[in-house]
Motif scaffolding. Structure first.
Motif, PDB file in Angstrom:
ATOM      1  N   LYS A   1       0.827  -1.196   0.000  1.00  0.00           N
ATOM      2  CA  LYS A   1       0.000   0.000   0.000  1.00  0.00           C
ATOM      3  C   LYS A   1       0.869   1.257   0.000  1.00  0.00           C
ATOM      4  O   LYS A   1       1.876   1.327   0.701  1.00  0.00           O
ATOM      5  N   VAL A   2       0.466   2.238  -0.788  1.00  0.00           N
ATOM      6  CA  VAL A   2       1.159   3.518  -0.812  1.00  0.00           C
ATOM      7  C   VAL A   2       0.143   4.647  -0.644  1.00  0.00           C
ATOM      8  O   VAL A   2      -1.022   4.517  -1.019  1.00  0.00           O
ATOM      9  N   GLN A   3       0.609   5.742  -0.078  1.00  0.00           N
ATOM     10  CA  GLN A   3      -0.233   6.901   0.193  1.00  0.00           C
ATOM     11  C   GLN A   3       0.497   8.157  -0.260  1.00  0.00           C
ATOM     12  O   GLN A   3       1.684   8.329   0.005  1.00  0.00           O
TER      13      GLN A   3
ATOM     14  N   MET B   1       2.611   1.377   5.862  1.00  0.00           N
ATOM     15  CA  MET B   1       2.398   2.144   4.631  1.00  0.00           C
ATOM     16  C   MET B   1       3.709   2.710   4.087  1.00  0.00           C
ATOM     17  O   MET B   1       4.605   3.094   4.827  1.00  0.00           O
ATOM     18  N   LYS B   2       3.811   2.753   2.748  1.00  0.00           N
ATOM     19  CA  LYS B   2       4.865   3.490   2.067  1.00  0.00           C
ATOM     20  C   LYS B   2       4.232   4.739   1.448  1.00  0.00           C
ATOM     21  O   LYS B   2       3.001   4.851   1.370  1.00  0.00           O
ATOM     22  N   TYR B   3       5.094   5.668   0.969  1.00  0.00           N
ATOM     23  CA  TYR B   3       4.567   6.988   0.617  1.00  0.00           C
ATOM     24  C   TYR B   3       5.098   7.508  -0.715  1.00  0.00           C
ATOM     25  O   TYR B   3       6.217   7.182  -1.134  1.00  0.00           O
ATOM     26  N   LEU B   4       4.260   8.327  -1.336  1.00  0.00           N
ATOM     27  CA  LEU B   4       4.643   9.085  -2.523  1.00  0.00           C
ATOM     28  C   LEU B   4       4.649  10.564  -2.145  1.00  0.00           C
ATOM     29  O   LEU B   4       3.666  11.063  -1.586  1.00  0.00           O
TER      30      LEU B   4
ATOM     31  N   VAL C   1       5.111  12.329  -7.089  1.00  0.00           N
ATOM     32  CA  VAL C   1       4.055  12.773  -7.994  1.00  0.00           C
ATOM     33  C   VAL C   1       4.212  14.286  -8.099  1.00  0.00           C
ATOM     34  O   VAL C   1       4.233  14.983  -7.077  1.00  0.00           O
ATOM     35  N   ILE C   2       4.326  14.784  -9.316  1.00  0.00           N
ATOM     36  CA  ILE C   2       4.670  16.184  -9.527  1.00  0.00           C
ATOM     37  C   ILE C   2       3.552  16.883 -10.289  1.00  0.00           C
ATOM     38  O   ILE C   2       3.291  16.581 -11.459  1.00  0.00           O
TER      39      ILE C   2
ATOM     40  N   PHE D   1       9.269   5.373  -8.571  1.00  0.00           N
ATOM     41  CA  PHE D   1       8.003   5.724  -9.199  1.00  0.00           C
ATOM     42  C   PHE D   1       7.957   7.230  -9.453  1.00  0.00           C
ATOM     43  O   PHE D   1       8.206   8.036  -8.553  1.00  0.00           O
ATOM     44  N   VAL D   2       7.627   7.623 -10.684  1.00  0.00           N
ATOM     45  CA  VAL D   2       7.479   9.038 -11.041  1.00  0.00           C
ATOM     46  C   VAL D   2       6.196   9.195 -11.852  1.00  0.00           C
ATOM     47  O   VAL D   2       5.995   8.510 -12.857  1.00  0.00           O
ATOM     48  N   LEU D   3       5.320  10.083 -11.406  1.00  0.00           N
ATOM     49  CA  LEU D   3       4.093  10.408 -12.121  1.00  0.00           C
ATOM     50  C   LEU D   3       3.998  11.921 -12.259  1.00  0.00           C
ATOM     51  O   LEU D   3       4.085  12.642 -11.259  1.00  0.00           O
ATOM     52  N   ILE D   4       3.841  12.406 -13.477  1.00  0.00           N
ATOM     53  CA  ILE D   4       3.633  13.831 -13.725  1.00  0.00           C
ATOM     54  C   ILE D   4       2.149  14.085 -13.891  1.00  0.00           C
ATOM     55  O   ILE D   4       1.473  13.401 -14.673  1.00  0.00           O
TER      56      ILE D   4
END
Length: 309
Positions: free
Chosen positions: A21-23, A82-85, A118-119, A142-145
């Motif tokens: 799970k990530v938050q 939990m892991k995080y973004l 996440v940017i 992990f990279v999300l624009i």
């Protein structure tokens, strides 16, 4: 796509990239915006007040590390594994010198249990050199624009003083995907002057792009914004949907949206002291429960009404 839900949701998308799970934890890294400082325009988008989406722990006077650690404390009480973004959310988070940007992203990634970034940014603020850096970074984490696009209607973009075009958004998405970087779009439903047909045209336009995610929320009229002043003096009329009416709009949008695009959210909730309308008296999860019930009743499936399948 989840058969039970009727659409491809963000949790399914994340499950393709993580075995745990990530938050997301929101960060205000003190960025400005070219639509505020004069390089694109003055005053910003007519609807914009960043106080509406910054949580209490997210203040620019705190470092990126401090904000992440406070956010972790908030979530870890309930989910200790939990892991995080790190979600760079406020204003335009690619608007700066490359070395400064790199230092902020990398500071976030040094925080324990932060597994990606996440940017949030504008489609006209993504230089090639930054994309090249993010492509290399995405090979490790992990990279999300997430591009704030709001609508595909260029007339509306002018009306809300957005300062970019739909063509700018298409260009940014295509360049981002050419660098093998995950990419999402943010949209606002119910912008001034837009009809249901305009909203569905945006669903069609977005579906033609190779994006991974989309975030929707209702237009919120916020105190202290230019849009609130324009509505007050009768310069613009906006659609004042009930929660049930907005749910119907969301379902129409969903039926036109490509099944390949994960939907992160349908609704947002601004602080009560800032919100003029709509005042539905619903928590986000309560709204989502109503929406899910309507999906079940109607048999709605994402993409079922797409014109060009």
């Amino acid at each position: 796509m989840s058969i039970e839900k009727g659409y491809y949701d963000f949790a399914e998308f994340l499950a393709k990239h993580f075995s745990y799970k990530v938050q997301k934890i929101s960060i205000n890294a003190g960025f400005s915006c070219p639509n505020r400082d004069g390089s694109k325009g003055k005053g910003g988008c007519t609807y914009c007040n960043n106080q509406t989406f910054n949580p209490d722990y997210c203040r620019p006077v705190m470092s990126v590390t401090e904000q992440l650690n406070q956010g972790k404390q908030f979530f870890a009480r309930k989910y200790p594994q939990m892991k995080y973004l790190a979600y760079f959310q406020a204003y335009t988070n690619t608007y700066g010198e490359l070395e400064h940007l790199k230092s902020l992203y990398e500071e976030a990634l040094r925080v324990e249990d932060v597994v990606g970034v996440v940017i949030g940014t504008r489609p006209d603020c993504m230089p090639e050199e930054l994309l090249q850096y993010l492509q290399e970074l995405s090979k490790k984490v992990f990279v999300l624009i997430e591009y704030g696009v709001e609508t595909s209607n260029n007339e509306t973009l002018i009306t809300i003083n957005r300062g970019h075009t739909w063509e700018d958004a298409v260009d940014a998405v295509m360049r981002t995907k050419a660098h093998n970087i995950l990419c999402g779009i943010h949209l606002i439903i119910g912008l001034p002057g837009e009809t249901i047909d305009d909203i569905l045209a945006t669903a069609d336009a977005v579906s033609s792009l190779p994006i991974d995610t989309v975030k929707l929320h209702q237009l919120q009229l916020i105190r202290g914004t230019r849009l609130a002043q324009q509505v007050a003096v009768g310069e613009f009329n906006i659609l004042h949907w009930s929660a049930e009416e907005y749910i119907d709009v969301c379902l129409k949008f969903l039926r036109r949206l490509s099944q390949n695009i994960a939907v992160e959210r349908f609704v947002s909730q601004s602080p009560a002291e800032l919100l003029i309308s709509p005042k539905w008296g619903l928590k986000n999860y309560e709204f989502t429960n109503l929406l899910m019930n309507k999906i079940r009743i109607t048999g709605t499936r994402q993409g079922c009404d797409r014109i060009n399948k």
